[in-house]
Scaffold this motif. Structure first.
Motif, short mmCIF file in Angstrom:
data_model
loop_
_atom_site.label_atom_id
_atom_site.label_comp_id
_atom_site.label_asym_id
_atom_site.label_seq_id
_atom_site.Cartn_x
_atom_site.Cartn_y
_atom_site.Cartn_z
N VAL A 281 14.69 12.72 2.63
CA VAL A 281 15.17 12.31 1.40
C VAL A 281 14.67 12.55 0.04
O VAL A 281 15.65 13.59 -0.20
N ARG A 282 13.34 12.49 0.90
CA ARG A 282 12.99 13.40 -0.35
C ARG A 282 12.79 14.81 -1.10
O ARG A 282 13.45 15.28 -1.88
N ALA A 283 12.28 15.69 0.46
CA ALA A 283 12.68 16.57 0.05
C ALA A 283 14.03 17.60 -0.27
O ALA A 283 14.11 18.94 -0.98
N ALA A 284 15.49 16.95 0.77
CA ALA A 284 16.64 17.10 0.37
C ALA A 284 16.82 16.98 -1.17
O ALA A 284 17.94 18.00 -1.73
N VAL A 285 16.66 15.97 -1.71
CA VAL A 285 16.75 15.60 -3.03
C VAL A 285 15.63 16.08 -4.06
O VAL A 285 16.62 16.88 -5.17
N GLU A 286 14.86 16.85 -3.62
CA GLU A 286 14.32 17.54 -4.65
C GLU A 286 14.89 18.63 -4.77
O GLU A 286 14.99 19.39 -5.82
N VAL B 132 7.76 5.20 -1.31
CA VAL B 132 8.58 4.65 -1.66
C VAL B 132 9.53 4.78 -3.13
O VAL B 132 8.77 5.15 -4.10
N LYS B 133 10.80 5.41 -3.38
CA LYS B 133 11.39 6.37 -4.55
C LYS B 133 12.18 4.76 -4.53
O LYS B 133 13.70 4.72 -4.08
N GLY B 134 11.98 4.34 -5.97
CA GLY B 134 13.36 3.58 -6.92
C GLY B 134 13.10 2.22 -5.08
O GLY B 134 11.73 1.67 -5.49
N ASN B 135 14.11 1.91 -4.20
CA ASN B 135 13.98 1.09 -3.21
C ASN B 135 14.01 1.64 -1.41
O ASN B 135 15.10 0.84 -1.30
N VAL C 203 0.28 -1.02 -0.15
CA VAL C 203 0.13 -0.12 0.02
C VAL C 203 0.86 1.57 0.06
O VAL C 203 1.21 2.18 -0.73
N MET C 204 2.39 1.63 1.36
CA MET C 204 2.56 2.33 0.90
C MET C 204 3.16 2.99 -0.78
O MET C 204 4.09 4.13 -0.78
N ILE C 205 4.18 1.36 -1.48
CA ILE C 205 4.58 1.72 -2.41
C ILE C 205 3.62 2.60 -3.10
O ILE C 205 3.85 3.52 -3.62
N LYS C 206 2.33 2.23 -3.85
CA LYS C 206 1.61 2.31 -4.05
C LYS C 206 0.83 3.66 -3.98
O LYS C 206 0.74 4.36 -5.10
N LEU C 207 1.11 4.25 -2.55
CA LEU C 207 1.02 5.82 -2.92
C LEU C 207 2.07 6.53 -2.55
O LEU C 207 1.82 7.74 -2.34
N GLY C 208 3.39 5.41 -3.18
CA GLY C 208 4.56 6.40 -3.70
C GLY C 208 5.44 7.26 -2.29
O GLY C 208 6.02 8.33 -2.07
#
Length: 268
Positions: free
Chosen positions: A258-263, A214-217, A207-212
């Motif tokens: 991590v997401r916000a930093a990379v973006e 997770v990025k890559g793995n 569910v969490m993967i499909k809700l976005g």
């Protein structure tokens, strides 16, 4: 047939030496993943429905008693730190309340009305999903909870380790994982508990993967609650951006994930 209460395939356990006991338990444990493999299509259908509902603002409730309730709480409690979701998105509820997490509360599982009252205390909407967890499939607390939830328009499912149980009859998506007799007769914290834990892992992770989430793995939205996770996040940013360790850690602490930093790095 009440498989969870059927007699163990082993006897005179107290006469067996330690390595034989360990080998026998391990042999039984290996049956669990194979039992789950047989019902993956049922889990798939449930996850598809949960994802659709959560995209519309629905939440996921787990309800159970004893070991089953504790496993639901364990899975729910790990979602916020792992995926950065709110604490009220996946909710674990146990018969007898939080005190029952550590110590059994007498007769709590026999109250067929209490589970719905417990759900209502969190608020609910028709996009929510309730998964009743009960190895036996006969726990009144769980049956009453899913029955009331379904009557209010919520999606209902269950995870049980017997076939054709009263619990399964009350839900739209029964997950029936028949793992056979327990090594110690009736001790459903063993194979049944393992099966429930594996299925819960599958449901919440997918569910969490499909809700976005997770990025890559990578767990790019994980909470930075300790130094180990800061180091893990720093490494993720280094790999994604090519920045040095110090610069990656600084960005992680500045942006909080991590997401916000990379973006932020690629928005330059």
């Amino acid at each position: 047939m009440n498989t969870t209460e059927s007699s163990s395939l082993y006897d005179d356990l107290e006469k067996l030496d330690i390595i034989t006991l360990l080998q026998s338990i391990n042999k039984e444990d290996q049956k669990v993943a194979l039992a789950i493999e047989k019902i993956l299509p049922s889990i798939q259908k449930l996850v598809e429905e949960i994802v659709q509902r959560m995209r519309k603002g629905g939440r996921l409730f787990y309800i159970g008693a004893g070991t089953s309730g504790r496993l639901g709480i364990l899975d729910a409690s790990e979602c916020p730190p792992t995926y950065g979701v709110p604490h009220d998105l996946v909710i674990g509820i146990i018969a007898g309340g939080d005190a029952a997490i550590r110590k059994a509360v007498e007769n709590a599982e026999d109250n067929a009305e209490q589970a719905w009252e417990d759900i209502v205390s969190f608020g609910f909407n028709e996009q929510d999903t309730v998964i009743g967890i009960a190895a036996s499939g006969t726990t009144p607390y769980v049956i009453g909870g899913v029955k009331s939830a379904k009557s209010k328009g919520l999606l209902t499912a269950c995870i049980t380790c017997n076939l054709n149980t009263p619990l399964a009859e009350e839900v739209e998506f029964p997950i029936e994982v028949v793992v056979g007799p327990e090594f110690v007769t009736g001790s459903t914290r063993m194979k049944a508990g393992t099966a429930q834990k594996l299925v819960l892992n599958m449901i919440s992770t997918t569910v969490m993967i499909k809700l976005g989430r997770v990025k890559g793995n990578k767990m790019v939205d994980m909470q930075l609650s300790n130094e180990k996770l800061v180091k893990r996040g720093t490494k993720m940013i280094m790999e994604a951006t090519g920045l040095s360790e110090d610069d990656s850690k600084a960005k992680l602490l500045e942006f909080g994930s991590v997401r916000a930093a990379v973006e932020s790095f690629y928005q330059k």
